[in-house]
Scaffold this motif. Structure first.
Motif: not given
Lengths: 443, 443
Positions: A58-60, A62-72, A106-109, A215-216
């Motif tokens: 589900s890559q977008g 428009t966002s710099q975070l699109a497709g970036i894997p993250m740990g929570i 998630r909104d930022a993909k 932060l953005r």
């Protein structure tokens, strides 16, 4: 690719993804593979995202975070995974909704890889997680899994939280960037609390720029967080660059110099020389802060509010609490209200003092922790990080050198409330001067 | 002069003074003379200003308060008079400085006539002060002397303070206007605290317009008050006029109707009819407020913070505290921190509820007190006023009618935080409709 995928920054990965040099699936599977290899030794994960493969498609763009894997960190609620707080009480808890920050990611993909180990209820009990620089050392706490995952190349960024020193200390111990914004700037909705007067969301990254990017996407008012502050967040963090003039830096010597170990002292002195040589204007900050009282008040606030957080569970299942959490709750339950009120008044006055002090400089700096990571029977002392959590000012830790044992050391940099712009641009300048490129001795 | 000097408003007196129809000295001596005649029965004064005659000569004419004599509740510090809190512990206390609000009054050339009786430490123990409408009735507390002084024609305005209902209740019992602004809008620096989460400065006047005039001179940010709020205060209260369209009024029935006595109920119903006939749009407000929990939390916060205020003195001189103060301190000392924290969280959530509720209307109205002033073994119940103190919203009480015993009844009017403009202009409209002109049966 100049750098291996596993040690790339968000900024670098984002470019690769948006130029289609790699796909989100390729990146996610690569990191998943690395996770699977390293996790038996490091114990970063509590729960892996069962939908990861679906999500990666589900890559977008428009966002710099699109497709970036993250740990929570496993105190953030997630709609599709358990949120255990690494406690037997919540081991099967499925909240069914996302914490506000997870939702924003998630909104930022961004791709939520899974939930990382926290010390029990984000307090001080040692976690199963190991330090990738030396498995006999603590990774620090409480955001242990998030810090180690970034340090060991499992994911480029992760969410943590700080009530005393739970982002900046593990960042320092593991040689990564740890950032905590101004209290009130990032929503805590949907995150299991420790102590609401102190709890601040934060994150781990491999560069200051990446901390600014997060932060953005994560800052902003949220009516669901009772201490959220209405400020314009988008303008001042949109495109952070290194400060364009030599930064004016105050050193916090009091308390920090007397409590740092020799290796930290020696290395920190060399850092100052390096910054000075690069053009920074450096002077001793005349803090006039009473650190003993600061830490005492911090402890009272944390104990009392944590007791309030856990009281109902504690009454029913006292034996399911780990020793350090138990001690905090017991202390809190036995504290009279007037002692708590005094500490809150102290916090208010002290916060003003710090604000006044930090206004004078682009940033204040000091060692992030007393020493490099100690051994695993502790998560280390939070006393170097707690004062700035209590004041609510933004703080960042950068790795700047290895100590004599080859363990990373961090420099803590703070600024005034909502002055993230100066903090981040000064930190980027410092980051470029120290040019820390060491990696843990892993595969 | 259409009206006797002793019952004139600030607005009227200011005109007389600036047109030189009377001098400040003439006015002050006239009121002093009235004070001396009435005080043996009413017990309004703790300390008269020894410099009064000198001060009356220092007339300025740039301020609407120039030459206006005022009473000051004896918990406000004054540079030239004792501040006793009507407590044996402070009976000789000379602070040597002015509370910020007293300083602001002096800067505006108001004449500080002296210090008025407070119940001990502004708590619930009955004062020596008597109700001018009937000496066997309580004047209410804690700002007893200030309310009675305005009601009996000793001075046109006076400062008080409200932690539960200490301005609006005595205003109601004595047939004058009592006003409490939004929490954080008026400095509390130099005023002996009861409970800092609740304490709000306020005042007594003979008209809504006069309350607005005082607000103009007394509001503003003060760094010395830890809960002071930075807001632009000057613009919206500079020249308050009655609302120019029929006001939209919500009635708070829950809790208020079930606890009001028959005489209050009956009279309040007639008030509603009168307002409606005059054009007001009146409806029942659907509050969904849990008044039992509100009052319980209010009590916890007040007890705990008062215990913190008095703890040091109480340890040394427990027997010098009056029974009600003692009870508050003892309760507070025995409350654990987590109970206090819960009450503070309740207060935060509740405050948002009230804000949302009050946004819908120009103002919310309800009886100010359960009944007219009861007899002198009590200062009356604060339960009708405390909810709005706890929410921090501005509140005003206007006298609107006499009950069957000839005692005044007040209507309480509230609005949203920092919405003093709507509150005051709606109150002026209501004031003109009720046209309360009764005076206590004095000389």
């Amino acid at each position: 690719m100049g750098k291996s995928l596993e040690y790339s920054t968000i900024e670098e990965l984002s470019k690769l993804l948006s130029s289609l040099e790699i796909s989100t699936k390729e990146l996610a599977l690569h990191l998943l593979d690395r996770s699977e290899k390293l996790d038996p030794d490091l114990n970063v994960w509590v729960t892996m995202n069962p939908n990861l493969e679906i999500e990666t498609y589900s890559q977008g763009n428009t966002s710099q975070l699109a497709g970036i894997p993250m740990g929570i960190k496993d105190i953030y609620c997630t709609r599709d995974m358990k949120t255990t707080c690494c406690s037997p009480i919540y081991e099967k808890y499925e909240p069914g909704y996302d914490a506000q920050t997870v939702k924003m990611l998630r909104d930022a993909k961004a791709v939520i890889m899974g939930k990382t180990v926290t010390t029990q209820f984000a307090c001080g009990d040692p976690p199963p997680t190991k330090n990738p620089w030396n498995l006999s050392r603590t990774p620090g706490g409480s955001s242990s899994g998030s810090a180690v995952g970034v340090a060991s190349g499992m994911f480029p960024a992760a969410l943590g939280s700080q009530t005393a020193g739970s982002v900046l200390r593990p960042a320092s111990y593991n040689g990564v960037v740890g950032f905590k914004p101004t209290y009130g700037l990032v929503s805590r909705q949907g995150v299991f609390p420790v102590a609401l007067s102190l709890d601040t969301m934060g994150w781990f990254t491999r560069s200051v720029k990446d901390a600014a990017i997060l932060l953005r996407y994560l800052s902003g008012y949220d009516a669901e967080d009772k201490d959220s502050v209405k400020v314009d967040t988008k303008s001042y963090i949109s495109n952070t660059e290194p400060i364009s003039r030599p930064p004016y830096i105050g050193i916090v010597e009091d308390f920090y110099y007397e409590n740092s170990d020799r290796s930290t002292m020696k290395t920190f002195a060399l850092l100052l020389a390096k910054l000075s040589k690069a053009g920074a204007i450096i002077e001793t900050a005349n803090t006039q802060l009473d650190f003993d009282s600061i830490l005492k008040s911090h402890r009272v606030i944390m104990n009392c509010e944590a007791a309030n957080t856990h009281k109902d569970n504690y009454e029913i299942r006292p034996d399911d609490f780990a020793p350090r959490v138990k001690e905090i709750i017991e202390n809190g339950l036995n504290t009279p209200a007037h002692t708590y009120i005094q500490s809150k008044h102290f916090q208010q006055n002290y916060t003003r003092q710090v604000s006044k002090l930090s206004k004078k400089y682009d940033a204040l700096i000091m060692p992030t922790s007393l020493s490099a990571a100690p051994t695993t029977e502790t998560t280390g002392e939070p006393i170097f990080q707690a004062p700035w959590t209590m004041a609510g000012v933004p703080a960042i830790s950068l790795p700047y050198e290895l100590d004599d044992d080859g363990m990373p050391l961090g420099v803590q940099i703070i600024s005034n409330h909502f002055n993230e712009l100066n903090l981040l641009s000064t930190s980027m300048w410092i980051e470029s001067v120290v040019n820390f490129t060491h990696k843990p001795p892993l595969i």
